[in-house]
Design an enzyme around this catalytic site. Sequence first.
Site, short mmCIF file in Angstrom:
data_model
loop_
_atom_site.label_atom_id
_atom_site.label_comp_id
_atom_site.label_asym_id
_atom_site.label_seq_id
_atom_site.Cartn_x
_atom_site.Cartn_y
_atom_site.Cartn_z
N SER A 126 20.50 48.43 -48.21
CA SER A 126 20.61 47.31 -49.80
C SER A 126 21.52 46.61 -50.04
O SER A 126 22.99 47.13 -50.20
CB SER A 126 19.31 48.18 -50.91
OG SER A 126 19.81 47.35 -51.96
N TYR A 150 20.17 54.58 -57.81
CA TYR A 150 19.64 54.26 -57.16
C TYR A 150 20.32 53.22 -55.70
O TYR A 150 20.62 54.16 -54.40
CB TYR A 150 18.09 53.53 -57.67
CG TYR A 150 18.12 52.47 -55.62
CD1 TYR A 150 17.09 52.21 -55.62
CD2 TYR A 150 18.15 51.06 -56.03
CE1 TYR A 150 16.62 51.79 -53.72
CE2 TYR A 150 18.19 49.82 -54.40
CZ TYR A 150 17.18 50.59 -53.83
OH TYR A 150 16.77 49.71 -52.46
N LYS A 154 21.36 54.78 -52.02
CA LYS A 154 21.58 54.24 -50.84
C LYS A 154 23.31 54.04 -50.75
O LYS A 154 23.32 53.56 -49.36
CB LYS A 154 21.62 52.57 -51.51
CG LYS A 154 19.74 52.22 -51.29
CD LYS A 154 19.30 53.09 -49.77
CE LYS A 154 17.25 52.77 -49.85
NZ LYS A 154 16.67 53.21 -48.79
N1 UFG Z 1 13.30 39.30 -63.60
C1 UFG Z 1 12.82 38.53 -65.05
N2 UFG Z 1 12.14 39.26 -65.42
C2 UFG Z 1 11.31 40.54 -64.49
C3 UFG Z 1 11.68 40.88 -63.28
C4 UFG Z 1 13.17 40.25 -62.77
O1 UFG Z 1 13.87 37.93 -65.10
O2 UFG Z 1 10.22 40.51 -65.30
C5 UFG Z 1 14.53 38.12 -63.16
C6 UFG Z 1 15.74 39.86 -62.85
O3 UFG Z 1 16.89 39.75 -64.33
C7 UFG Z 1 16.53 39.32 -61.43
C8 UFG Z 1 15.43 38.91 -60.90
O4 UFG Z 1 14.59 38.66 -61.52
O5 UFG Z 1 17.85 37.90 -62.44
C9 UFG Z 1 15.47 39.35 -59.66
O6 UFG Z 1 15.13 40.72 -59.97
P1 UFG Z 1 14.40 41.72 -59.58
O7 UFG Z 1 14.22 43.35 -60.34
O8 UFG Z 1 13.03 41.58 -58.99
O9 UFG Z 1 15.21 42.12 -58.40
P2 UFG Z 1 17.15 42.24 -58.12
O10 UFG Z 1 17.87 41.45 -57.37
O11 UFG Z 1 17.06 43.05 -60.27
O12 UFG Z 1 16.73 44.36 -57.72
C10 UFG Z 1 16.11 43.95 -55.91
C11 UFG Z 1 15.63 45.12 -55.90
C12 UFG Z 1 16.75 46.32 -55.87
C13 UFG Z 1 17.88 46.34 -55.23
C14 UFG Z 1 18.26 45.02 -55.89
C15 UFG Z 1 19.16 44.36 -54.97
O13 UFG Z 1 14.25 45.64 -56.84
O14 UFG Z 1 15.74 47.91 -55.78
O15 UFG Z 1 17.24 43.99 -54.62
O16 UFG Z 1 20.05 43.57 -55.07
F1 UFG Z 1 18.59 47.07 -55.67
#
Ligand code: UFG
Length: 336
Positions: A126, A150, A154
């Site tokens: 990841s 997590y 990884k």
């Molecule tokens: N976000 C919101 N509201 C929500 C959910 C997410 O504004 O309800 C925003 C987050 O703050 C972020 C973006 O949307 O800016 C993406 O968030 P995600 O939770 O969809 O994804 P992340 O980039 O935080 O995390 C993902 C995977 C992780 C991994 C990571 C690696 O879920 O497992 O990418 O970069 F580690």
Amino acid sequence: MTLTVLLTGGAGYIGSHTFVALRAAGYDAVILDDFSNARQDVPDRLEVITGAPVRVHRGDVRDAGLLARIFAEHRIGAVVHFAALKAAGESVRRPLDYIDVNVTGLVALLKAMRAAGCGRLVFSSSATVYGTPEVLPVPETAPRGYANPYGFTKLACEQILEQVAAADPGLAVAVLRYFNPVGAHASALIGEDPQDFPNNLVPYIAEVALGRRPALNVFGGDWPTRDGTGVRDYIHVEDLARGHVLSLTRLLETGEGHTVNLGTGRGYSVLEMLAAYSRAVGRELPHVIAPRRPGDVAEVVADPSRAAALLGFRAEKGVDEMCASSWAFVSRRANR
Ligand code: UFG
């Protein structure tokens, strides 16, 4: 003879799409899954999509006896290891579970592979292993780190694989660092289907579109990005699945391991993704600006050039296709 690939976690979101892509590319495939984050009907749906029986073993990847039986029953030529826990927030509350499933699971699998003489492994890593990237877009050579248990697991798995592969000339490992997979198969039969609370952006937006949640909480409107909201590299899960096929094929052809980013190289903000999903649904979906989520970073975007050079991989599907296919899957499932 057709090569048989074992997919641990093959009934899950990325695993099920990769199953379809591998079958389409002429590989045979066997699934091992404990269905802790996959619907029971995924194998039936895979049979509809592929038009052939789907072989599934139900159980835990840490179960050495089960692994030995699977390797004895099938001539497994390679493994794609998806089975893992993946909710970063949850991992802060349950670090030992994450270490047990993700790290112990990998060790059990490596032991079983060695005992069976199977030396080809594609590992689901990841972009989380980049921690807070200093250089954007982030290349594979960037320093690694972690921001939660997590991410720690990884990174630990990548390092374990490096150590084990260095000591075993018979083992070649492909490490695939996923960015943000979204979307669903064109059939709308399989897609992202979280068993509990939707932690990720697109599953949450889908819940808003279904009317199950009043509005998207945008985690922070004051990030140093073009519109103040977080920017990520969203990749269509069918593109991601295709990346696995290319990676596995190269691994088998060369016998040499590789580590590549699987992303598009383009970033989209939270508000841009919400707008894309609104277009797919055909109406504007509501949002509120909420506080930043702990552990979040402003921007994560892949440098996809190594995957292009090494594997010939380029993501083809854009955010409108990602959102439209997600909505087709989610609305179909909700209406059943
Ligand atoms: N976000 C919101 N509201 C929500 C959910 C997410 O504004 O309800 C925003 C987050 O703050 C972020 C973006 O949307 O800016 C993406 O968030 P995600 O939770 O969809 O994804 P992340 O980039 O935080 O995390 C993902 C995977 C992780 C991994 C990571 C690696 O879920 O497992 O990418 O970069 F580690």
